[in-house]
Scaffold this motif. Structure first.
Motif, mmCIF file in Angstrom:
data_model
loop_
_atom_site.group_PDB
_atom_site.id
_atom_site.type_symbol
_atom_site.label_atom_id
_atom_site.label_comp_id
_atom_site.label_asym_id
_atom_site.label_seq_id
_atom_site.Cartn_x
_atom_site.Cartn_y
_atom_site.Cartn_z
ATOM 1 N N SER A 9 7.235 3.435 5.290
ATOM 2 C CA SER A 9 7.067 2.783 3.980
ATOM 3 C C SER A 9 8.347 2.836 3.168
ATOM 4 C CB SER A 9 5.930 3.448 3.203
ATOM 5 O OG SER A 9 6.237 4.816 2.989
ATOM 6 N N SER A 10 9.437 3.346 3.693
ATOM 7 C CA SER A 10 10.689 3.418 2.944
ATOM 8 C C SER A 10 11.721 2.521 3.610
ATOM 9 C CB SER A 10 11.190 4.868 2.913
ATOM 10 O OG SER A 10 11.454 5.315 4.217
ATOM 11 N N VAL A 81 6.128 6.246 -3.648
ATOM 12 C CA VAL A 81 6.013 4.966 -4.352
ATOM 13 C C VAL A 81 6.141 5.151 -5.855
ATOM 14 C CG1 VAL A 81 4.465 3.010 -4.766
ATOM 15 C CG2 VAL A 81 4.666 3.975 -2.490
ATOM 16 N N SER A 107 -0.748 0.175 -3.965
ATOM 17 C CA SER A 107 0.623 0.488 -3.546
ATOM 18 C C SER A 107 1.347 -0.764 -3.039
ATOM 19 C CB SER A 107 0.603 1.560 -2.463
ATOM 20 O OG SER A 107 -0.095 1.091 -1.320
ATOM 21 N N LYS A 110 2.420 -2.718 -6.059
ATOM 22 C CA LYS A 110 3.525 -2.084 -6.797
ATOM 23 C C LYS A 110 4.844 -2.282 -6.058
ATOM 24 C CE LYS A 110 4.932 2.312 -8.857
ATOM 25 N NZ LYS A 110 5.100 1.705 -10.212
ATOM 26 N N THR A 111 4.830 -2.192 -4.705
ATOM 27 C CA THR A 111 6.070 -2.341 -3.934
ATOM 28 C C THR A 111 6.372 -3.783 -3.578
ATOM 29 O OG1 THR A 111 4.843 -1.967 -1.888
ATOM 30 C CG2 THR A 111 5.806 -0.042 -2.968
ATOM 31 N N ASP A 113 5.219 -5.289 -1.008
ATOM 32 C CA ASP A 113 5.112 -5.430 0.455
ATOM 33 C C ASP A 113 3.634 -5.424 0.818
ATOM 34 O OD1 ASP A 113 5.439 -5.494 3.125
ATOM 35 O OD2 ASP A 113 6.237 -3.464 3.344
#
Length: 344
Positions: A9-10, A81, A107, A110-111, A113
């Protein structure tokens, strides 16, 4: 598929769950297996077999492992996140899979993706559909074809009787015929002695004849002019007793035959799988009550497959008072209905 979602996730594509998190998840799975193997039988009753207990324990361990992995993922990913860690941790702890799906949506929003939410949600939906497709036939068994649920327990026909042994051969008697020529031949050996044959006069014929040993009811010494084999006495002998009617070896309940008296009747144990699936109904069995009151030749006539074994195990331990017919114990063919009912 999960390379861009749950595991990474990064931007540096570093895994969210490391070895410590997986160790915690597997530890929770082992704990769930132990709870299902040792604690569940105490709360829900013993299962039908050891294999059923192991399957239930493995399923419970897998649920514990997935639950712990979701909590670890939310705890680590929320910190990365920038979401409130403890709010989402306790939300997933309370709502389980629903809370985890909500966290994936928030999440991803917010990102920016959305792959981190759509792909796991689609996978979870497919797994749920497969589980539902497996569980529905177990719960609604009435919709299945009757031929698939019928249990054929008819005993095979007895073997034909062996052929009778061959009759023994009659002994052969050799008859030596002596012709006149043989009688006229001169002897080849001179005998040492010549035996004298003395002819005895024939006995005079008896005037009266009787039965050796006498006739029942006759006079001692006999009676002149009596009938051979007749009965002289005025009183006739008593008639022989009537033959006793043969007692049948096995009878069937119904009509003039009363039901046998039940002495020992332990209740059947409700199968855990049937209790979890909310399955109830009546199991009809056919059995033979032997001469000593035990159950023999127990057969299943109808009933749900998950309930038949528990009903047969309980009925096989029942004991009846022996049924007497003309003073002799006989076997009785009877039908037994075992009801399984769940409390609301």
């Amino acid at each position: 598929m999960f390379d861009e979602t749950l595991l990474d996730s990064s931007p540096s594509r570093a895994p969210v769950l490391n070895g410590t998190h997986w160790a915690i998840s597997f530890g929770a799975g082992v704990l769930g297996f132990l709870v299902g193997y040792f604690v569940w039988p105490i709360l829900a009753g013993p299962p039908d077999s050891d294999s059923a207990l192991i399957v239930q324990s493995v399923i419970l361990g897998a649920l514990f492992l997935a639950y712990a992995a979701m909590l670890c993922y939310v705890y680590v990913d929320a910190r990365h996140v920038g979401l409130n860690v403890w709010i989402w941790f306790f939300l997933v702890l309370l709502l389980n899979l629903v809370g985890f799906v909500l966290y994936l949506i928030v999440s991803a929003r917010k990102t920016g993706d959305w792959k981190r939410a759509t792909i796991p949600i689609a996978t979870i939906g497919e797994i749920l559909l497969i589980c539902i497709a497996i569980l529905i036939p177990l719960i609604r068994y009435e919709a299945l074809p009757k031929t698939m649920l019928s249990i054929s327990l008819v005993a095979p026909p007895p073997p034909p009787p062996p052929p009778p042994p061959p009759a023994p051969a009659a002994p052969v008697h050799v008859i030596k015929r002596i012709s006149a020529e043989d009688l006229m031949k001169a002897p080849t050996v001179i005998p040492k002695t010549i035996s004298r044959i003395k002819e005895e006069p024939e006995p005079a014929p008896s005037i009266s004849a009787g039965v050796v040993g006498g006739v029942p009811g006759g006079m001692p010494g006999g009676t002149p002019g009596g009938v051979l084999g007749g009965i002289i006495s005025s009183s006739a002998p008593p008639p022989p007793p009537p033959p006793k009617a043969a007692t049948p070896k096995r009878i069937r309940l119904g009509g003039q035959v009363e039901a046998a008296k039940l002495l020992v009747h332990p209740n059947p144990e409700y199968p855990p799988l049937a209790k979890m699936a909310r399955i109830q109904g009546t199991v009809k069995l056919e059995a033979v009550i032997s001469k000593d009151g035990t159950i023999q030749d127990l057969k299943a006539v109808s009933g749900h497959p998950l309930l038949v074994k528990a009903a047969m195990d309980a009925v096989s331990r029942w004991r009846y008072q022996p049924t007497l017919l003309n003073g002799d114990p006989v076997e009785v063919v009877t039908e037994v209905d075992v009801n399984f009912t769940l409390s609301e």
